[in-house]
Design a protein around this motif. Structure first.
Motif, PDB file in Angstrom:
ATOM      1  N   ALA A 162      -0.141   8.783   5.110  1.00  0.00           N
ATOM      2  CA  ALA A 162       0.559   9.637   4.146  1.00  0.00           C
ATOM      3  C   ALA A 162       2.007   9.851   4.565  1.00  0.00           C
ATOM      4  O   ALA A 162       2.923   9.748   3.748  1.00  0.00           O
ATOM      5  CB  ALA A 162      -0.165  10.979   4.012  1.00  0.00           C
ATOM      6  N   ALA A 163       2.222  10.139   5.834  1.00  0.00           N
ATOM      7  CA  ALA A 163       3.587  10.349   6.326  1.00  0.00           C
ATOM      8  C   ALA A 163       4.408   9.077   6.216  1.00  0.00           C
ATOM      9  O   ALA A 163       5.582   9.113   5.829  1.00  0.00           O
ATOM     10  CB  ALA A 163       3.554  10.845   7.770  1.00  0.00           C
ATOM     11  N   ALA A 164       3.801   7.928   6.536  1.00  0.00           N
ATOM     12  CA  ALA A 164       4.525   6.658   6.447  1.00  0.00           C
ATOM     13  C   ALA A 164       4.908   6.345   5.013  1.00  0.00           C
ATOM     14  O   ALA A 164       6.037   5.911   4.741  1.00  0.00           O
ATOM     15  CB  ALA A 164       3.672   5.533   7.034  1.00  0.00           C
ATOM     16  N   VAL A 165       3.996   6.558   4.075  1.00  0.00           N
ATOM     17  CA  VAL A 165       4.302   6.304   2.662  1.00  0.00           C
ATOM     18  C   VAL A 165       5.399   7.244   2.182  1.00  0.00           C
ATOM     19  O   VAL A 165       6.338   6.833   1.493  1.00  0.00           O
ATOM     20  CB  VAL A 165       3.032   6.439   1.792  1.00  0.00           C
ATOM     21  CG1 VAL A 165       3.366   6.482   0.313  1.00  0.00           C
ATOM     22  CG2 VAL A 165       2.082   5.305   2.089  1.00  0.00           C
ATOM     23  N   ALA A 166       5.297   8.522   2.546  1.00  0.00           N
ATOM     24  CA  ALA A 166       6.311   9.491   2.127  1.00  0.00           C
ATOM     25  C   ALA A 166       7.679   9.135   2.700  1.00  0.00           C
ATOM     26  O   ALA A 166       8.693   9.170   1.991  1.00  0.00           O
ATOM     27  CB  ALA A 166       5.906  10.902   2.552  1.00  0.00           C
ATOM     28  N   LEU A 167       7.723   8.779   3.963  1.00  0.00           N
ATOM     29  CA  LEU A 167       9.005   8.430   4.581  1.00  0.00           C
ATOM     30  C   LEU A 167       9.549   7.110   4.048  1.00  0.00           C
ATOM     31  O   LEU A 167      10.750   6.984   3.809  1.00  0.00           O
ATOM     32  CB  LEU A 167       8.861   8.380   6.096  1.00  0.00           C
ATOM     33  CG  LEU A 167       8.634   9.728   6.771  1.00  0.00           C
ATOM     34  CD1 LEU A 167       8.361   9.537   8.256  1.00  0.00           C
ATOM     35  CD2 LEU A 167       9.805  10.660   6.540  1.00  0.00           C
ATOM     36  N   ALA A 168       8.677   6.133   3.848  1.00  0.00           N
ATOM     37  CA  ALA A 168       9.137   4.835   3.340  1.00  0.00           C
ATOM     38  C   ALA A 168       9.663   4.946   1.921  1.00  0.00           C
ATOM     39  O   ALA A 168      10.639   4.286   1.560  1.00  0.00           O
ATOM     40  CB  ALA A 168       7.991   3.822   3.397  1.00  0.00           C
ATOM     41  N   SER A 169       9.059   5.798   1.112  1.00  0.00           N
ATOM     42  CA  SER A 169       9.523   5.933  -0.269  1.00  0.00           C
ATOM     43  C   SER A 169      10.812   6.745  -0.357  1.00  0.00           C
ATOM     44  O   SER A 169      11.484   6.717  -1.369  1.00  0.00           O
ATOM     45  CB  SER A 169       8.437   6.555  -1.138  1.00  0.00           C
ATOM     46  OG  SER A 169       8.073   7.822  -0.637  1.00  0.00           O
ATOM     47  N   ARG A 170      11.174   7.433   0.694  1.00  0.00           N
ATOM     48  CA  ARG A 170      12.426   8.195   0.717  1.00  0.00           C
ATOM     49  C   ARG A 170      13.553   7.443   1.398  1.00  0.00           C
ATOM     50  O   ARG A 170      14.697   7.859   1.330  1.00  0.00           O
ATOM     51  CB  ARG A 170      12.226   9.512   1.451  1.00  0.00           C
ATOM     52  CG  ARG A 170      11.304  10.428   0.735  1.00  0.00           C
ATOM     53  CD  ARG A 170      11.201  11.711   1.473  1.00  0.00           C
ATOM     54  NE  ARG A 170      10.143  12.490   0.859  1.00  0.00           N
ATOM     55  CZ  ARG A 170       9.452  13.398   1.478  1.00  0.00           C
ATOM     56  NH1 ARG A 170       9.685  13.650   2.730  1.00  0.00           N
ATOM     57  NH2 ARG A 170       8.523  14.061   0.859  1.00  0.00           N
ATOM     58  N   THR A 171      13.257   6.370   2.083  1.00  0.00           N
ATOM     59  CA  THR A 171      14.250   5.680   2.896  1.00  0.00           C
ATOM     60  C   THR A 171      15.441   5.219   2.080  1.00  0.00           C
ATOM     61  O   THR A 171      16.583   5.419   2.453  1.00  0.00           O
ATOM     62  CB  THR A 171      13.613   4.477   3.613  1.00  0.00           C
ATOM     63  OG1 THR A 171      12.535   4.960   4.386  1.00  0.00           O
ATOM     64  CG2 THR A 171      14.608   3.794   4.504  1.00  0.00           C
ATOM     65  N   LYS A 172      15.190   4.596   0.938  1.00  0.00           N
ATOM     66  CA  LYS A 172      16.286   4.084   0.123  1.00  0.00           C
ATOM     67  C   LYS A 172      17.182   5.220  -0.371  1.00  0.00           C
ATOM     68  O   LYS A 172      18.392   5.115  -0.385  1.00  0.00           O
ATOM     69  CB  LYS A 172      15.738   3.297  -1.060  1.00  0.00           C
ATOM     70  CG  LYS A 172      16.823   2.671  -1.886  1.00  0.00           C
ATOM     71  CD  LYS A 172      16.244   1.861  -3.017  1.00  0.00           C
ATOM     72  CE  LYS A 172      17.376   1.300  -3.847  1.00  0.00           C
ATOM     73  NZ  LYS A 172      16.914   0.660  -5.047  1.00  0.00           N
TER      74      LYS A 172
END
Length: 186
Positions: A162-172
């Protein structure tokens, strides 16, 4: 002077684009206006009532108590309508925000029950839900770490997903403008 005149015209509250994108999606088949905004708000209120009602029903000791609690819970929200006179169906970001945070909370409660593959799917949905909540209203950033912490206590591997998906979707979005990676040699 502390307050200077605004030379950019009307500037509403500076919300992130999540609510505006949802309004555009709802109004894509027709004109975007108060009707589509109110439909979105009422639908998100109904979603909140559904999630809460479902949990009230499931947590009741018997079917009768579940029905009584469900009617009282939905009735409490409905009885507030005359007092606030239309606040529920006003075009506001708050109902979408509440639905996303409540949905994310419901997903956290669903973690830890079932197999690893199911928990991974729930964790991915949780990460996306938290991201959408933050992109809908900034105050979701207060809820997100706590929900991930509770998810971590329920299922560590799923919480990391969950944390990885949340962070990856915010990276851009978090990258500064003009700092796109270069292709080829520099």
């Amino acid at each position: 002077p502390i307050y200077v005149p605004c030379d950019h015209g009307f500037i509403p509250f500076p919300y992130p684009p999540g609510h505006f994108a949802a309004l555009a999606a709802v109004g894509s088949g027709s004109e975007v206006g108060f009707l589509s905004g109110r439909l979105l708000s009422v639908a998100m209120l109904a979603l909140c009532l559904f999630i809460l009602g479902r949990e009230i029903w499931r947590g009741a000791p018997s079917r009768l108590w579940g029905e009584v609690a469900l009617v009282l819970g939905v009735g409490a929200v409905a009885s507030g309508y005359p007092v606030v006179d239309g606040w529920y169906d006003l075009v506001r970001v708050d109902m979408l925000f509440a639905a996303l945070v409540l949905g994310s909370t419901w997903l956290v409660c669903a973690l830890g029950v079932g197999d690893r593959r199911r928990n991974r799917r729930i964790a991915i949905a949780l990460g996306l839900g938290l991201t959408l909540a933050v992109f809908t209203k900034q105050t979701a950033i207060v809820y997100a770490p706590w929900l991930v912490l509770v998810a971590f206590l329920r299922d560590r591997r799923a919480a990391l997903w969950a944390a990885a998906v949340a962070l990856a979707s915010r990276t851009k979005e978090a990258a500064p403008r003009g700092s796109a990676p270069r292709r080829g040699r520099s």
